[in-house]
Enzyme design. Structure first.
Site, mmCIF file in Angstrom:
data_model
loop_
_atom_site.group_PDB
_atom_site.id
_atom_site.type_symbol
_atom_site.label_atom_id
_atom_site.label_comp_id
_atom_site.label_asym_id
_atom_site.label_seq_id
_atom_site.Cartn_x
_atom_site.Cartn_y
_atom_site.Cartn_z
ATOM 1 N N PHE A 134 25.757 7.804 -57.160
ATOM 2 C CA PHE A 134 24.875 6.960 -56.632
ATOM 3 C C PHE A 134 23.319 6.812 -57.289
ATOM 4 O O PHE A 134 22.894 8.075 -57.498
ATOM 5 C CB PHE A 134 24.572 6.905 -55.317
ATOM 6 C CG PHE A 134 23.891 6.003 -54.556
ATOM 7 C CD1 PHE A 134 24.165 4.725 -54.466
ATOM 8 C CD2 PHE A 134 22.348 6.250 -54.383
ATOM 9 C CE1 PHE A 134 23.281 3.617 -53.980
ATOM 10 C CE2 PHE A 134 21.391 5.207 -53.714
ATOM 11 C CZ PHE A 134 21.899 4.136 -53.620
ATOM 12 N N ASP A 219 19.969 13.534 -61.865
ATOM 13 C CA ASP A 219 19.455 12.721 -60.529
ATOM 14 C C ASP A 219 19.414 13.506 -59.277
ATOM 15 O O ASP A 219 20.272 14.157 -58.691
ATOM 16 C CB ASP A 219 20.459 11.286 -60.472
ATOM 17 C CG ASP A 219 19.942 10.619 -59.327
ATOM 18 O OD1 ASP A 219 19.012 11.043 -58.621
ATOM 19 O OD2 ASP A 219 20.341 9.533 -59.133
ATOM 20 N N LYS A 248 12.595 10.754 -53.127
ATOM 21 C CA LYS A 248 12.928 11.112 -51.669
ATOM 22 C C LYS A 248 12.114 12.192 -51.270
ATOM 23 O O LYS A 248 10.749 11.922 -50.975
ATOM 24 C CB LYS A 248 14.407 11.649 -51.234
ATOM 25 C CG LYS A 248 15.186 10.325 -51.713
ATOM 26 C CD LYS A 248 16.804 10.540 -50.896
ATOM 27 C CE LYS A 248 17.399 9.206 -50.916
ATOM 28 N NZ LYS A 248 18.338 8.620 -51.713
HETATM 29 C C1 PLP Z 1 18.522 7.607 -52.842
HETATM 30 C C2 PLP Z 1 18.819 7.978 -54.137
HETATM 31 C C3 PLP Z 1 18.576 7.012 -55.092
HETATM 32 C C4 PLP Z 1 17.581 5.777 -55.072
HETATM 33 O O1 PLP Z 1 16.448 6.118 -54.431
HETATM 34 P P1 PLP Z 1 15.579 4.856 -53.763
HETATM 35 O O2 PLP Z 1 14.295 5.619 -53.558
HETATM 36 O O3 PLP Z 1 16.264 4.446 -52.735
HETATM 37 O O4 PLP Z 1 15.349 3.978 -55.066
HETATM 38 C C5 PLP Z 1 19.081 7.565 -56.323
HETATM 39 N N1 PLP Z 1 19.602 8.421 -56.692
HETATM 40 C C6 PLP Z 1 20.208 9.278 -55.515
HETATM 41 C C7 PLP Z 1 20.881 10.434 -56.033
HETATM 42 C C8 PLP Z 1 19.750 8.823 -54.334
HETATM 43 O O5 PLP Z 1 20.126 9.665 -53.335
#
Ligand code: PLP
Length: 398
Positions: A134, A219, A248
């Site tokens: 994701f 990520d 986050k």
């Molecule tokens: C939440 C998340 C995103 C997206 O972050 P947003 O601030 O919602 O755009 C991208 N990568 C990972 C691994 C995430 O958990």
């Protein structure tokens, strides 16, 4: 309950939400408009690293709001310089670009990799990503996302994100070609249900990408910023990636994200990258307060200790109820159920009175736990007590 003071009709519908309105938060607890308290194991989706209303964050936000909120990204500001310096001092990376969301940071990573490919690899642009991974909800990051069907939801998709299987090096090798510029993954797949890349896989991937002169992008939007007991999750594997994204937990609850890269890959030219709100002093002051708190002596060791405690408690609960065990790292964990009752359990837990428990079910058979890094052992005990009751209620027992 919702009432006339809380008309929801003016909000664009995007998802089903329970019928309460949150009004206050303190530490690991939220309070709704009726005064009901909830023990919060969602924490803004693993966002509030320090819980609700942490004094260090409140002080930073109030003090910065009184001085300067946004001079424009055209000018340097002090908190963003200080936060960039602290992030690079405590990571394998040399430079930082601040963004507002995780998806935006990942868009930046994709652009940086493509730029590097233009300059150094004959226009190579493909980024190998992973099934069930994701990376966000923009068009490019949805195409990079490996949630089944997501890359084709708003056609035409953004090209160039072939999908490999996590922890399967051969599946990555099979996708490499002259157009490949990078490999991008979450060290722990969060939305997939807290599925870790093994340390061995991460090390093999680092070696493979070095051999083929490809960028390794991690990520860490969900797993970074102390969540796993180390400042960054890839540290568990002892690797140095080329590019990392954060979001986050970085802002501790306010919109702040970052793209970090080693010097050799910082190849943006004037005009390639930017953004109206990027690196503004209000958000970066909050981020600085979060990072300084995480770096205080003993803080991360305590996260690791509490993660182990939560893990032991979840394992015992799993044994008692005949569930399928738990997994994760630090304070990012999942409990695997024997059936598809996770959404029903989330409802039962939040509906409990007098106090509710807030959980998340990223899959029908899975509960995810992402409490504040400041949670106490007593609050972990309380959460397990509430969860046990919800499990009994789901079984039709008192
Ligand atoms: C939440 C998340 C995103 C997206 O972050 P947003 O601030 O919602 O755009 C991208 N990568 C990972 C691994 C995430 O958990």
């Amino acid at each position: 309950m919702l009432n006339a003071a809380h008309d929801t009709q003016a909000l664009m519908w995007i998802t089903e939400r329970p019928d309460f309105v949150m009004v206050d938060g303190q530490g690991s607890w939220l309070v709704d408009a009726d005064g009901k308290r909830y023990l919060d194991f969602v924490q803004g989706w693993a966002v509030n690293a320090l819980g609700h209303g942490h004094p260090a964050m409140q002080d930073a936000l109030v003090r910065q709001a009184q001085r300067l909120i946004n001079p424009s990204p055209a000018y340097y500001n002090a908190p963003s310089l200080a936060l960039a310096k602290l992030l690079t001092a405590h990571s394998a990376f040399d430079r930082v670009f601040f963004a507002n969301t995780g998806a935006e940071a990942n868009e930046g990573a994709i652009k940086l990799a493509r730029k590097w490919g233009q300059l150094n690899k004959g226009g190579a642009f493909e980024i190998v990503t992973f099934e069930n991974g994701f990376h966000g909800r923009t068009l490019a990051t949805m195409s990079a996302t490996g949630k089944p069907g997501w890359d084709r939801r708003f056609p035409p998709q953004v090209d160039g994100f072939p999908k490999a299987r996590l922890n399967d090096l051969a599946s990555v090798e099979a996708l490499l070609g002259p157009r490949t510029v990078a490999v991008m993954l979450e060290p722990i797949q969060g939305e997939a249900g807290v599925v870790p890349a093994t340390a061995e896989f991460l090390r093999d991937l680092r070696a493979l990408t070095e051999r083929h002169r490809l960028l390794l992008i991690v990520d860490e939007v969900q797993a970074g910023m102390g969540r796993t007991g180390k400042l960054f999750a890839h540290e568990h594997a002892g690797i140095a990636p080329d590019i990392m994204t954060l979001g986050k937990g970085l802002g501790g609850g306010v919109p702040l994200a970052a793209l970090l890269a080693r010097e050799a890959f910082c190849c943006f030219e004037a005009g390639d990258q930017g953004g109206t709100f990027n690196g503004n002093p209000l958000m970066t002051a909050a981020g600085l307060a979060v990072l300084e708190t995480l770096l205080a002596p003993g803080f991360l060791a305590e996260v690791e200790r509490k993660g182990r405690y939560l893990s032991e408690k979840l394992t015992a609960l799993s044994d008692a109820f005949g569930l399928r065990g738990e997994r994760g790292a630090g304070l990012l964990r999942a409990l695997v159920l024997a059936d598809g009752r996770a959404p029903a359990l989330v409802r039962l837990a939040q509906e409990r009175r007098p106090e509710g428990l807030l959980l998340n079910a990223p899959r029908p058979n899975l509960l995810r736990f992402m409490p504040a890094l400041t949670i106490s052992a007593a609050e972990v005990d309380e959460a397990l007590r509430l969860l046990r009751r919800a499990l009994r209620a789901a079984d039709g027992r008192p």
